[in-house]
Design an enzyme around this catalytic site. Structure first.
Site, PDB file in Angstrom:
ATOM      1  N   GLU A 252       0.871  -1.176   0.000  1.00 17.48           N
ATOM      2  CA  GLU A 252       0.000   0.000   0.000  1.00 17.48           C
ATOM      3  C   GLU A 252       0.907   1.224   0.000  1.00 17.48           C
ATOM      4  O   GLU A 252       1.501   1.552   1.022  1.00 17.48           O
ATOM      5  CB  GLU A 252      -0.856   0.030   1.256  1.00 17.48           C
ATOM      6  CG  GLU A 252      -2.115  -0.769   1.222  1.00 17.48           C
ATOM      7  CD  GLU A 252      -2.956  -0.443   2.438  1.00 17.48           C
ATOM      8  OE1 GLU A 252      -3.624   0.597   2.423  1.00 17.48           O
ATOM      9  OE2 GLU A 252      -2.920  -1.232   3.390  1.00 17.48           O
ATOM     10  N   CYS A 286      -3.131   9.377   1.989  1.00 14.77           N
ATOM     11  CA  CYS A 286      -2.660   8.960   0.672  1.00 14.77           C
ATOM     12  C   CYS A 286      -3.777   8.980  -0.359  1.00 14.77           C
ATOM     13  O   CYS A 286      -3.517   9.146  -1.553  1.00 14.77           O
ATOM     14  CB  CYS A 286      -2.016   7.588   0.724  1.00 14.77           C
ATOM     15  SG  CYS A 286      -3.138   6.281   1.202  1.00 14.77           S
TER      16      CYS A 286
END
Length: 509
Positions: A252, A286
């Site tokens: 990720e 993010c």
């Protein structure tokens, strides 16, 4: 929602004293001290977790679900206590910390409730040629999953791996960010309160330290998979360490997520989404909004609404919370300053804030909105991970899509359009899209979460997230013999002629 641009999971050297301090981003004061765990400690934790995995995996889905449901109740009852640790270590407002814990609880519930349906043994068709076989597939746990977590969402993001890995029958060794080690211990404490057997069977173990501790977890014998959250640069180092023992990885990584505003969009809602998506958690998200592409015909009105909304935001102080907290990692401030400076020097117009919004050393950054920034500015090409939103005008949606896709990142995106939202979403190169909302996909447990390109690979959440922490096992069982034996040296030419005749009749038309 990963900590990306300046994560230090595998880069900081260990301090000589053998421990390290967790500091308050608001005041700079020491909250607690934690040990720097060495390789032997990490390997011992993995060995113990591997033994516990035999018991945990053997319980079956129903018994695991019962224990995870008990954990959920403890988290609900102690929500404010856990959120307080999150807020103290990250500096985010208390309500933002509460929201993070709420989302983690919802995902824990979904993973435990759906693991049996998604991963349990099921029959599949054997096909015409193998009609005498019974075919099944099941998803078996990997054993021990190592999770390396971020600091920006220190409960919600790692729980996307932890909860799903546990529900699938694995045990977990968790290395939290060195900026939020107390959160890792809170997760472990609540699970231990809910599941008494944890004292004998370490289902969830926390190891603390800096980069070398994470590297030791990657290399530890017995690790079945590493789930990493952080920057692409650190992710490459994690992958290199895992490659030594062929340990699979889930990555990720970061994003430079766009928001597209169509000419028929609800501009009030789009402006609110741009400000929340870009400024909440001090921009340290993010899947937050970093780039906005707005169709020229509505750009003026949209920018005014963004200016009004962003100008209202209050930055917290050491004494009082605001809409935004301080930067959790002080060094991230320099990246934000560089991006703001470059955008302005290349001709961008400051709509809200500017270079003076970024303090010289750490602390809180006031919201910054800059319009008409050249696409070659680092404020457009690199992940900022701070409260900066770039708003650029485009002649039409096609150009907005082209620019949105013109980076190596591919994590999330947002689209505001009354009529064409689905069509625009289909053209975007990314893992998730929210239409007429922002970051909505992250709150839906059944939707997989992850990116492409520099944003990583693999998925947490949803059925894909459960399968991510398993190995598929296929079984074919002969129910009765058939006259056309082809997988034997006893087969004849006549048998093969019959077989090829069947195939030609069925597939050659």
């Amino acid at each position: 929602m990963s900590a990306t641009a300046a994560d230090s999971t595998a880069t900081t050297a260990a301090p000589p004293a053998g421990d390290f301090a967790s500091l308050s981003p608001r005041t700079g004061e020491e909250l607690a001290r934690y040990p720097v765990h060495d390789g032997e400690h990490v390997r011992s934790a993995v060995r113990a977790a591997a033994e516990a995995a035999q018991w945990w995996g053997g319980l079956g889905f129903d018994e695991r679900r019962r224990r995870l449901a008990a954990w959920k109740k403890v988290l609900v009852a102690q929500l404010d206590r856990v959120a307080r640790v999150v807020a103290d270590e990250t500096g985010k407002p208390m309500d933002d910390a509460r929201l993070e814990v709420v989302l983690a609880i919802d995902h824990l519930d979904w993973a435990s409730a759906n693991a049996k349906k998604v991963l349990g043994k099921r029959s599949v068709s054997p096909g015409l040629l193998m009609a005498n076989q019974a075919a099944t597939v099941a998803y078996r746990p990997l054993g021990v999953v190592g999770v390396i977590g971020p600091w920006n969402y220190p409960v919600f993001t790692p729980m996307g791996s932890i909860a799903y890995a546990l529900a699938a029958g694995n045990t977990v060794v968790f290395k939290p960010s060195e900026l939020t080690p107390g959160v890792g211990h809170e997760i472990a404490r609540t699970l231990a309160e809910a599941v008494p057997e944890v004292g004998r069977y370490p289902l969830f173990t926390v190891v603390t330290g800096l980069g070398p501790t994470g590297a030791e977890l990657c290399r530890a014998p017995g690790i079945g998979k590493i789930a990493f959250t952080g920057s692409a640069a650190t992710g490459r180092r994690v992958m290199a360490a895992c490659a030594e023992n062929l340990v699979p990885v889930l990555m990720e990584c970061g994003g430079k997520d766009p928001l597209i505003v169509d000419a028929d969009a609800d501009l009030d809602a789009a402006a609110d989404a741009a400000v929340w998506g870009g400024m909440s958690n001090a921009g340290q998200t993010c899947v937050g909004v970093e780039r906005v592409y707005v169709v020229e015909s509505v750009a003026g009105r949209f920018l005014e609404k963004v200016r009004t909304a962003a100008s209202r935001l209050q930055v917290g102080t050491a004494a009082q919370e605001g809409d935004l907290g301080p930067m959790t990692m002080p060094s991230q401030t320099e990246i934000v300053r560089r991006h703001v400076t470059d955008a302005l020097e290349k001709g961008g117009r400051a709509i809200v804030g500017g270079a003076d919004s970024v303090p010289a050393q750490g602390g809180a950054i006031s919201p910054v909105v800059i319009a008409d920034v050249p696409e070659d500015s680092v404020a457009v090409t690199e992940e900022t991970f701070g409260p900066l939103v770039v708003v650029n005008r485009v002649p039409d949606v096609d150009e907005a899509v082209r620019r949105a896709n013109a980076t190596g990142y591919g994590l999330g995106a947002t689209v505001f359009s009354a009529r064409r939202g689905e069509r625009i979403a289909e053209q975007l190169r990314c893992g998730m899209v929210s239409i007429n909302g922002v970051i909505s996909f992250a709150g839906i447990p059944s939707l997989p979460f992850g990116g492409v390109g520099e944003s990583g690979f693999g998925r947490i959440h949803g059925a894909d997230g459960l399968r991510e922490f398993t190995r598929a096992q296929s079984v074919a069982r002969q129910r009765f013999p058939i006259p056309l034996v082809v997988t034997s040296f006893r087969r004849t030419a006549r048998t093969m002629q019959a077989l090829t005749g069947i195939v030609k009749a069925r597939h050659g038309r």
